[in-house]
Each structure stands twice: as structure tokens, then as C-alpha cells.
Design a protein around this motif. Sequence first.
Motif, PDB file in Angstrom:
ATOM      1  N   SER A 196       0.824  -1.207   0.000  1.00 29.22           N
ATOM      2  CA  SER A 196       0.000   0.000   0.000  1.00 29.22           C
ATOM      3  C   SER A 196       0.858   1.257   0.000  1.00 29.22           C
ATOM      4  CB  SER A 196      -0.929  -0.011   1.217  1.00 29.22           C
ATOM      5  OG  SER A 196      -1.657   1.186   1.308  1.00 29.22           O
ATOM      6  N   ALA A 197       1.922   1.261   0.821  1.00 28.07           N
ATOM      7  CA  ALA A 197       2.817   2.420   0.878  1.00 28.07           C
ATOM      8  C   ALA A 197       3.538   2.607  -0.445  1.00 28.07           C
ATOM      9  CB  ALA A 197       3.825   2.255   2.019  1.00 28.07           C
ATOM     10  N   MET A 198       3.939   1.488  -1.063  1.00 34.64           N
ATOM     11  CA  MET A 198       4.638   1.579  -2.334  1.00 34.64           C
ATOM     12  C   MET A 198       3.713   2.107  -3.436  1.00 34.64           C
ATOM     13  SD  MET A 198       6.971  -1.283  -4.264  1.00 34.64           S
ATOM     14  CE  MET A 198       5.586  -2.192  -4.972  1.00 34.64           C
ATOM     15  N   ASN A 199       2.443   1.713  -3.402  1.00 34.71           N
ATOM     16  CA  ASN A 199       1.479   2.220  -4.389  1.00 34.71           C
ATOM     17  C   ASN A 199       1.351   3.742  -4.291  1.00 34.71           C
ATOM     18  OD1 ASN A 199       1.036  -0.389  -5.236  1.00 34.71           O
ATOM     19  ND2 ASN A 199      -0.863  -0.649  -4.078  1.00 34.71           N
ATOM     20  N   ASP A 200       1.274   4.253  -3.058  1.00 36.64           N
ATOM     21  CA  ASP A 200       1.159   5.700  -2.871  1.00 36.64           C
ATOM     22  C   ASP A 200       2.425   6.417  -3.340  1.00 36.64           C
ATOM     23  OD1 ASP A 200      -1.327   5.351  -1.850  1.00 36.64           O
ATOM     24  OD2 ASP A 200      -0.891   6.071   0.171  1.00 36.64           O
ATOM     25  N   ALA A 201       3.586   5.850  -3.003  1.00 38.26           N
ATOM     26  CA  ALA A 201       4.840   6.476  -3.418  1.00 38.26           C
ATOM     27  C   ALA A 201       4.975   6.466  -4.934  1.00 38.26           C
ATOM     28  CB  ALA A 201       6.019   5.754  -2.760  1.00 38.26           C
ATOM     29  N   SER A 202       4.536   5.387  -5.573  1.00 44.54           N
ATOM     30  CA  SER A 202       4.599   5.294  -7.036  1.00 44.54           C
ATOM     31  C   SER A 202       3.723   6.352  -7.687  1.00 44.54           C
ATOM     32  CB  SER A 202       4.167   3.896  -7.497  1.00 44.54           C
ATOM     33  OG  SER A 202       5.053   2.905  -7.018  1.00 44.54           O
ATOM     34  N   ALA A 203       2.558   6.587  -7.088  1.00 43.81           N
ATOM     35  CA  ALA A 203       1.655   7.605  -7.635  1.00 43.81           C
ATOM     36  C   ALA A 203       2.251   9.004  -7.485  1.00 43.81           C
ATOM     37  CB  ALA A 203       0.304   7.522  -6.939  1.00 43.81           C
ATOM     38  N   ALA A 204       2.938   9.235  -6.372  1.00 39.98           N
ATOM     39  CA  ALA A 204       3.530  10.554  -6.126  1.00 39.98           C
ATOM     40  C   ALA A 204       4.804  10.764  -6.940  1.00 39.98           C
ATOM     41  CB  ALA A 204       3.820  10.730  -4.643  1.00 39.98           C
ATOM     42  N   HIS A 205       5.487   9.658  -7.290  1.00 44.40           N
ATOM     43  CA  HIS A 205       6.754   9.755  -8.023  1.00 44.40           C
ATOM     44  C   HIS A 205       6.704   8.817  -9.228  1.00 44.40           C
ATOM     45  CE1 HIS A 205       8.570  11.947  -4.618  1.00 44.40           C
ATOM     46  NE2 HIS A 205       7.904  11.092  -3.857  1.00 44.40           N
TER      47      HIS A 205
END
Length: 378
Positions: free
Chosen positions: A235-244
Motif C-alpha cells: 500500500s505504501a509503495m502504491n502511494d509512493a509510485s503515484a507521487a513519483h
Amino acid sequence: MKLSHFINEHIEEILVEWDSFARTLQPAAKGMSMLALEDHARQMLAAIALDIDTAENPAQQYEKSKGMAPARIGAESAASIHGTQRQVNGFTLVQLTAEYRALRATVLRLWLPKIERVTEATTNDMIRFNETIDQALAESAVTYSERATRTRDTFLAILGHDLRSPLTTITMAGDFLSRAEVGNERTLKVGARIKRSAATMTTMVNDLLEYARTQLGGEMPVTPSLSNMRDICQSAMNDASAAHPNCEFRMEISGELAGYFDSARLHQVFANLLNNAAQYSSKTFPITILAVGEPDAVFVHISNRGPVIPPHSLQTIFNPLVQLSMDGHEADRPSTSIGLGLFIAREITEAHGGSIAAASTDAAGTIFTVRLPRMQLA
């Protein structure tokens, strides 16, 4: 004339001088009444006179000279209250200090002409007077600073809370514009950009609120429940991918990852660490999140290749409001941090009974390691 007696007998004259000087401390003193400007000065002078006459042994005098006099038991001292009131009335810490400097000079200037001959008692009075003034100044400075810090943190908490509503609206607008059926290719790009910006701002606001909570004396609340670290990391990686979107993220898992964790809080930890890694990572290498289950704990390693963090920076990297400044940091990559992400990550990790550490070398890159015990918290 003994200095303590002089202060008590000439207190009105000293207060006139105090009022005259306080009026020069603009703009805070503008429009203030004489009573407000004097603000506990009478009580402070009485306390100073009493302290001069109070017997002290050499050890006690030495401790006071270092600002380490024992704390008063019971009601606040007049100096402590004065520090708080001056902060409330808008005086600066420099102006507060200047008041005591002026008070010291005024008392000595008015008293010394009354002395016919300088004796050992006179010298002792001057020493005791200076010690007492210094102690009063220290008490005022402490309460002034405490009040200023609390006011600042309360403001940050209110600001962070009030920003959430417009951020929700912005996020919803980004979601709407990102729908293929709403517009064209141009609106899709605008919508995606709005969503990324809103996600970045949301992270900052959340960090700001958590920081304000810790500074206002509140503990970092965690609510552990049976969770899987793999899902939290994903879940954290999905959010980071969306932001970057220009960064490559990879996840690796090993061992048993179930345990009692606060999923939402740990999501915040790993999202902060991944966002931090994205800011400093070289575009040539992926950012890796590795979750490893050990018998008693789960370890999560987040690594990236980029500029090596200097040893002196590693010592302060988890302190609040610290931002790294390193050679090689890509200027075209926007910062998504206000210097609170790593501090919040540490606070949440420690609230779980865990620990967080950082290492950075040319050979291995920069690695943040989070250790979380898998047992249920009491």
C-alpha cells in the motif's frame, strides 16, 4: 546602606525607571498601561531583596551562578509569570532580556551613590544581587520559551487540521479530471498532476499534525491489530509510485510477515521513507522495499542509490525540521518534505516498541532499517 533595604525603600523610584524603559520596547509596549508594563516587577524586586538576605552556603551560590538553583515548590515565581505575560503581550525574547539588563543597571546606578565606603558586605550584596537577577531572568526565559513553543505548536495543529478539507476537495477534483470519460488527453494529464500534488500536500499536512501532537505533550497513538506487513508495504509503495511516477519501486518479501501492527500508522512510516528515498535516489537504480520476517520481529529495509549521506547528517536525520542538503541532489526533483517525515517515522516505530536506523555508503547505497516486534502490545 544594605542593598536589600535600598530596594525595599526605593521600590517606587525603581519602578518608575522600569516603566520608562519598558515603554521603549516597541511595538509591544505601545498603548500598554503602567500596570501592564510593570507586570509583577514589584513582586520580583521584593523577591530579589528577600533572596539577597537569605543565607546561602558556597555550594548553593555556585549552583545559582550556573542557573541551577533548585526549583521553587508551590506557586510560580513572579519572574516565571512575567516571562509568560511578556510572550502573551508580544514582547520578543531579546526585549525580555533587555528588561532585566536595564533593571540590573538601574538598581546599581541608584544604590551605589548611597554607599560611603565599599566593604566586603557591599561586594557580597552585589554578587548576591547579580546572582538573583540572573536566576530571575532564567525563570522568565524558560516560561517565555515554553509559552512561545506551545503557541507555535497549537497554531501548527490548527493549520494542519484546517487544511484537510480543501485538500479533500482538490483530491476529488483530481480524481474527476483523471476519468477517461470526462475529458481529453490534456485533462487526464492535468487531473493526474492535481492528484500527485494533493497526495504530496496530504503527506505534509499529516506530518505536521503528528509533529504538533508530539510537541503538545501527546503520545503517538497506535492501535495494533493482526496485520500482514506485505499488505502494508504494498500500500505504501502504491502511494509512493503515484507521487513519483518517474521512479521505479520494487518490493521483495521473505519469511512470515504477520503480526500485531497499526497498519495505517506503518503505512505512513513506509510512505514517508519511500518518498524520502525518491527525492534523493538516482533515476538509474530502483528503490527497493524489502520485508523480512524473523522469529521475534519483522524487518523492513528501504534502500536507494544516490548521494551518500554524510556521517554527521546521519546523527541528526531523525530530528524534527531537518532536511538533507547533499551534493548530487537533483535540482529538478521537487521536495515533498518539510523535514518531519523521518521524525514521524521514528515516533511511530518507537510507539510500536520498535526501532529505526539509517546507514549510507558508496557500496550499498542508503538503507533505512525498521525493526518491529511482532508480539501484541499490552
